[in-house]
Design a protein around this motif. Structure first.
Motif, mmCIF file in Angstrom:
data_model
loop_
_atom_site.group_PDB
_atom_site.id
_atom_site.type_symbol
_atom_site.label_atom_id
_atom_site.label_comp_id
_atom_site.label_asym_id
_atom_site.label_seq_id
_atom_site.Cartn_x
_atom_site.Cartn_y
_atom_site.Cartn_z
ATOM 1 N N ASP A 13 0.840 -1.201 0.000
ATOM 2 C CA ASP A 13 0.000 0.000 0.000
ATOM 3 C C ASP A 13 0.876 1.252 0.000
ATOM 4 O OD1 ASP A 13 -2.172 1.639 0.024
ATOM 5 O OD2 ASP A 13 -2.727 1.253 2.117
ATOM 6 N N ASP A 14 1.460 1.537 -1.170
ATOM 7 C CA ASP A 14 2.340 2.674 -1.356
ATOM 8 C C ASP A 14 2.069 3.209 -2.756
ATOM 9 O OD1 ASP A 14 4.972 3.677 -2.652
ATOM 10 O OD2 ASP A 14 5.386 3.821 -0.503
ATOM 11 N N ALA A 15 1.602 4.440 -2.851
ATOM 12 C CA ALA A 15 1.176 5.004 -4.137
ATOM 13 C C ALA A 15 2.280 4.960 -5.192
ATOM 14 C CB ALA A 15 0.677 6.430 -3.947
ATOM 15 N N ALA A 16 3.514 5.245 -4.806
ATOM 16 C CA ALA A 16 4.615 5.242 -5.771
ATOM 17 C C ALA A 16 4.891 3.825 -6.281
ATOM 18 C CB ALA A 16 5.876 5.840 -5.150
ATOM 19 N N LEU A 17 4.868 2.836 -5.384
ATOM 20 C CA LEU A 17 5.090 1.456 -5.808
ATOM 21 C C LEU A 17 3.946 0.962 -6.686
ATOM 22 C CD1 LEU A 17 6.614 -0.216 -2.621
ATOM 23 C CD2 LEU A 17 7.771 0.345 -4.773
ATOM 24 N N ILE A 18 2.723 1.329 -6.343
ATOM 25 C CA ILE A 18 1.575 0.928 -7.166
ATOM 26 C C ILE A 18 1.689 1.534 -8.556
ATOM 27 C CG2 ILE A 18 -0.929 1.172 -7.436
ATOM 28 C CD1 ILE A 18 -1.144 0.793 -4.364
ATOM 29 N N ALA A 19 2.077 2.793 -8.635
ATOM 30 C CA ALA A 19 2.249 3.438 -9.945
ATOM 31 C C ALA A 19 3.334 2.728 -10.748
ATOM 32 C CB ALA A 19 2.577 4.915 -9.766
ATOM 33 N N GLU A 20 4.432 2.352 -10.106
ATOM 34 C CA GLU A 20 5.502 1.654 -10.818
ATOM 35 C C GLU A 20 5.048 0.269 -11.262
ATOM 36 O OE1 GLU A 20 10.110 0.099 -10.321
ATOM 37 O OE2 GLU A 20 9.305 1.484 -8.818
ATOM 38 N N TYR A 21 4.295 -0.416 -10.405
ATOM 39 C CA TYR A 21 3.761 -1.740 -10.764
ATOM 40 C C TYR A 21 2.880 -1.629 -12.005
ATOM 41 C CZ TYR A 21 1.561 -6.322 -10.250
ATOM 42 O OH TYR A 21 1.120 -7.607 -10.476
ATOM 43 N N GLU A 77 13.513 -14.022 -12.315
ATOM 44 C CA GLU A 77 13.895 -12.612 -12.168
ATOM 45 C C GLU A 77 12.651 -11.719 -12.087
ATOM 46 O OE1 GLU A 77 16.800 -11.294 -15.108
ATOM 47 O OE2 GLU A 77 17.503 -13.369 -15.261
ATOM 48 N N TRP A 78 11.676 -11.967 -12.959
ATOM 49 C CA TRP A 78 10.435 -11.193 -12.970
ATOM 50 C C TRP A 78 9.698 -11.369 -11.639
ATOM 51 C CZ3 TRP A 78 8.082 -7.532 -15.843
ATOM 52 C CH2 TRP A 78 6.715 -7.328 -15.659
ATOM 53 N N GLU A 79 9.579 -12.607 -11.173
ATOM 54 C CA GLU A 79 8.854 -12.870 -9.922
ATOM 55 C C GLU A 79 9.543 -12.197 -8.740
ATOM 56 O OE1 GLU A 79 5.886 -13.936 -9.724
ATOM 57 O OE2 GLU A 79 5.734 -14.570 -11.803
ATOM 58 N N THR A 80 10.863 -12.220 -8.702
ATOM 59 C CA THR A 80 11.590 -11.533 -7.637
ATOM 60 C C THR A 80 11.317 -10.034 -7.692
ATOM 61 O OG1 THR A 80 13.306 -13.227 -7.591
ATOM 62 C CG2 THR A 80 13.885 -11.059 -6.697
ATOM 63 N N LEU A 81 11.348 -9.473 -8.890
ATOM 64 C CA LEU A 81 11.045 -8.053 -9.056
ATOM 65 C C LEU A 81 9.617 -7.745 -8.611
ATOM 66 C CD1 LEU A 81 11.687 -5.197 -10.116
ATOM 67 C CD2 LEU A 81 11.005 -6.008 -12.400
ATOM 68 N N MET A 82 8.663 -8.580 -8.975
ATOM 69 C CA MET A 82 7.256 -8.321 -8.644
ATOM 70 C C MET A 82 6.999 -8.384 -7.137
ATOM 71 S SD MET A 82 5.738 -7.400 -11.352
ATOM 72 C CE MET A 82 7.287 -6.654 -11.899
ATOM 73 N N TRP A 83 7.754 -9.230 -6.406
ATOM 74 C CA TRP A 83 7.569 -9.304 -4.956
ATOM 75 C C TRP A 83 7.877 -7.957 -4.290
ATOM 76 C CZ3 TRP A 83 4.444 -11.844 -2.237
ATOM 77 C CH2 TRP A 83 4.231 -13.218 -2.374
ATOM 78 N N ARG A 84 8.608 -7.114 -4.960
ATOM 79 C CA ARG A 84 8.877 -5.770 -4.422
ATOM 80 C C ARG A 84 7.574 -4.980 -4.272
ATOM 81 N NH1 ARG A 84 10.943 -1.063 -7.812
ATOM 82 N NH2 ARG A 84 11.238 0.550 -6.271
ATOM 83 N N PHE A 85 6.619 -5.257 -5.149
ATOM 84 C CA PHE A 85 5.355 -4.521 -5.182
ATOM 85 C C PHE A 85 4.213 -5.287 -4.523
ATOM 86 C CE2 PHE A 85 7.787 -3.847 -9.121
ATOM 87 C CZ PHE A 85 8.060 -2.493 -9.005
ATOM 88 N N GLN A 86 4.316 -6.589 -4.505
ATOM 89 C CA GLN A 86 3.198 -7.437 -4.091
ATOM 90 C C GLN A 86 3.340 -7.891 -2.644
ATOM 91 O OE1 GLN A 86 3.974 -10.451 -7.003
ATOM 92 N NE2 GLN A 86 2.631 -9.519 -8.526
#
Length: 111
Positions: A13-21, A77-86
């Motif tokens: 729940d972070d607006a900047a991370l959601i926008a990047e996702y 690599e993609w899944e690791t990156l996505m865990w940053r947002f999820q």
């Protein structure tokens, strides 16, 4: 005929991370290897919808979904990156991302 599967997942729940996702899921932004792997598993169509930090993924899949296919290195690599947002739903089992949803209502069943 394709079957439909629905899954849920939350975002941090972070607006900047959601926008990047969302930017990473814009048309042309998802890595080609990720798209190819999704298709190879038997996904014929997929949409992700969001409200606040909750997401729902709707997938139309082939009769033989999920197909057992080897995942290229880019998938991890993609899944690791996505865990940053999820963030996993509270009732998800450890390591589970997209939690399958159970259909509890269909308009056509009511008639």
């Amino acid at each position: 005929m394709a079957r439909r599967h629905c899954f849920a997942l939350d975002l941090v729940d972070d607006a900047a991370l959601i926008a990047e996702y969302e930017a990473r899921h814009a048309p042309g932004a998802v890595w080609p290897a990720v798209l190819a792997h999704i298709a190879a598993q038997g996904v014929e169509a997929m949409e992700i919808w969001r409200t606040g930090d909750r997401m729902v993924m709707i997938a139309e899949v082939a009769d033989d979904y999920p197909r057992a296919v080897a995942a290229p290195a880019e998938i991890a690599e993609w899944e690791t990156l996505m865990w940053r947002f999820q963030r996993a739903l509270p009732h998800a089992v450890p390591g589970e991302k997209w939690v399958p949803m159970q259909r509890i209502f269909a308009f056509g069943d009511q008639q």
